[in-house]
Design a protein around this motif. Structure first.
Motif, PDB file in Angstrom:
ATOM      1  N   THR A 213       8.124   8.803  -5.664  1.00  0.00           N
ATOM      2  CA  THR A 213       8.730   7.548  -5.213  1.00  0.00           C
ATOM      3  C   THR A 213      10.084   7.797  -4.564  1.00  0.00           C
TER       4      THR A 213
ATOM      5  N   ASP B  77       3.363   4.905  -8.670  1.00  0.00           N
ATOM      6  CA  ASP B  77       2.781   3.776  -9.395  1.00  0.00           C
ATOM      7  C   ASP B  77       3.836   2.688  -9.587  1.00  0.00           C
TER       8      ASP B  77
ATOM      9  N   ASP C 269       1.392   7.397  -1.119  1.00  0.00           N
ATOM     10  CA  ASP C 269       1.229   8.555  -2.000  1.00  0.00           C
ATOM     11  C   ASP C 269       0.587   8.076  -3.294  1.00  0.00           C
ATOM     12  N   GLU C 270      -0.525   8.693  -3.686  1.00  0.00           N
ATOM     13  CA  GLU C 270      -1.227   8.282  -4.904  1.00  0.00           C
ATOM     14  C   GLU C 270      -0.427   8.554  -6.172  1.00  0.00           C
ATOM     15  N   ASN C 271       0.611   9.393  -6.077  1.00  0.00           N
ATOM     16  CA  ASN C 271       1.451   9.647  -7.249  1.00  0.00           C
ATOM     17  C   ASN C 271       2.405   8.499  -7.557  1.00  0.00           C
TER      18      ASN C 271
ATOM     19  N   THR D  46       5.839  11.208 -10.824  1.00  0.00           N
ATOM     20  CA  THR D  46       5.705   9.899 -10.167  1.00  0.00           C
ATOM     21  C   THR D  46       7.050   9.411  -9.631  1.00  0.00           C
TER      22      THR D  46
ATOM     23  N   GLN E 106       0.847  -1.184   0.000  1.00  0.00           N
ATOM     24  CA  GLN E 106       0.000   0.000   0.000  1.00  0.00           C
ATOM     25  C   GLN E 106       0.888   1.242   0.000  1.00  0.00           C
TER      26      GLN E 106
ATOM     27  N   SER F  96       4.286  19.710  -2.298  1.00  0.00           N
ATOM     28  CA  SER F  96       4.091  18.441  -1.590  1.00  0.00           C
ATOM     29  C   SER F  96       5.413  17.854  -1.107  1.00  0.00           C
TER      30      SER F  96
END
Length: 392
Positions: free
Chosen positions: A52, A23, A19-21, A48, A16, A87
């Motif tokens: 990460t 992938d 951070d939604e950024n 992205t 999980q 962010s």
């Protein structure tokens, strides 16, 4: 995991991401960077991978992302870069993107860009005295009106030239539904109040056409406008009846938040001139560019002028002049500014305000100026006064 935890007997482990950024591809690239000295980061992937790298605390990869963002900021990327910089704590990228918006918001005002600008970001842009305003302050109001329409109607699609007419049709319908209440006082409009409060109304409603548009739009509450109209009436009375040269006490901190912003463009290295006229019954200022010099001249009162001009033989104004050239992506490739100065001129007197000899200029050049000529009540102790440029 490798010493007997439940993951030992699992074929697939689901992680999980916080951070939604982040992938799958960005995680693969970021972990792979641990085994390479450098990696190629495309502008479409940079956010992205930055997300990460920030999670994994990979400082070298974060710096590579920063370099890519510096080189690829444009109308298509500036907002996403700005929000990412906020962010992930990249203050230098945030400042760079904000400066890009200040330079380009009025010159590359596309539908796509306006859709992406948030309320908080637009408030910061509009509040800044460094906003490059093409023409006069009324252009800021027009741009904000279109921006607000696109925020309220995100599904709108049409030609760029149709955006303003469609905007001007939509708000009157909303006004009828709200029984004539100014839009910013309606439930829909209240969210936009902090942004429109940054408008410098004193420099918008000083001519008949702009004042009529403001009232026809009925976006702004009357309580905002009445004090401005009062000051516009008292200003000429003070100028003519006290015979003083306003402003008397001007401070940089006051000027930055209350100056008039206006601008033009030098398309080529050729002699030209234009007028910023009728400074609230103060003076008629001619701006001349010739032989790589920019000169201000106080126009004589017998020359035609569409606004009232004071009969005083000497005029006084505080100003700051800013020049910039932008590349195709809107990044500054030439910039030159003056300090804030107090300027005092008599009829037809000229003063050189910028010397561009030996400068690596790139045309076209945007010319922006901030002026403060209005008298403001009261003094502001503890602030540094402006240096005087010329006083006769």
């Amino acid at each position: 995991m490798f010493s007997g935890a439940q993951e030992t007997n699992m074929d697939t482990i689901e992680l999980q991401m916080p951070d939604e950024n982040i992938d799958r591809k960005a995680l693969h690239e970021a972990l792979g960077s641990l085994y390479r000295d450098s990696m190629l980061i495309a502008s479409g992937q940079v956010i992205t991978i930055l997300a990460t790298a920030s999670m994994l605390q990979l400082d070298e990869l974060i710096q590579q992302c920063v370099e890519v963002m510096k080189e690829t900021v444009s109308a298509q990327t500036v907002c996403s870069y700005y929000y990412s910089a906020e962010s992930y704590g990249l203050q230098n990228i945030r400042i760079m993107c904000l400066q890009w918006l200040l330079d380009n918001m009025m010159t590359q005002c596309s539908e796509e860009l306006l859709r992406e600008v948030s309320l908080d970001l637009m408030k910061e842009v509009i509040a800044s005295s460094e906003l490059l305003v093409m023409g006069v302050e009324m252009g800021v109001h027009t741009m904000l009106k279109k921006w607000m329409f696109l925020q309220l109607q995100p599904t709108w699609r049409g030609l760029r030239r149709a955006l303003l007419p469609d905007t001007d049709l939509w708000f009157p319908r909303s006004r009828r539904d709200s029984e004539g209440t100014p839009f910013l006082e309606t439930e829909q409009g209240r969210a936009f109040l902090p942004v429109f409060q940054q408008l410098r109304l004193a420099y918008i409603i000083w001519d008949l056409m702009s004042a009529c548009v403001i009232h026809q739009d009925a976006l702004i509450p009357a309580a905002w406008l009445c004090p401005v109209y009062k000051e516009h009436w008292l200003g000429p009375l003070r100028t003519e009846q006290t015979r003083k040269l306003w402003p008397v006490d001007v401070y940089v901190s006051d000027l930055q938040g209350n100056s008039m912003r206006c601008g033009g463009q030098l398309h080529r290295d050729k002699q030209c001139s234009w007028r910023w006229e009728g400074f609230n019954f103060s003076w008629d200022l001619v701006v001349c560019y010739a032989n790589q010099h920019i000169i201000f001249r106080c126009s004589a009162r017998n020359k035609s002028c569409s606004f009232g001009v004071s009969l005083l033989g000497q005029r006084k104004v505080a100003f700051c002049l800013r020049l910039s050239s932008l590349d195709r992506d809107g990044r500054a490739i030439f910039r030159k500014d003056t300090e804030y100065w107090m300027l005092s001129l008599r009829e037809d007197q000229e003063l050189e305000v910028m010397n561009l000899e030996k400068q690596d200029m790139v045309f076209p050049i945007y010319v922006a100026c901030n002026f403060q000529y209005r008298h403001r009540e009261g003094r502001f102790p503890g602030r540094l006064p402006l240096q005087k440029c010329s006083e006769n």
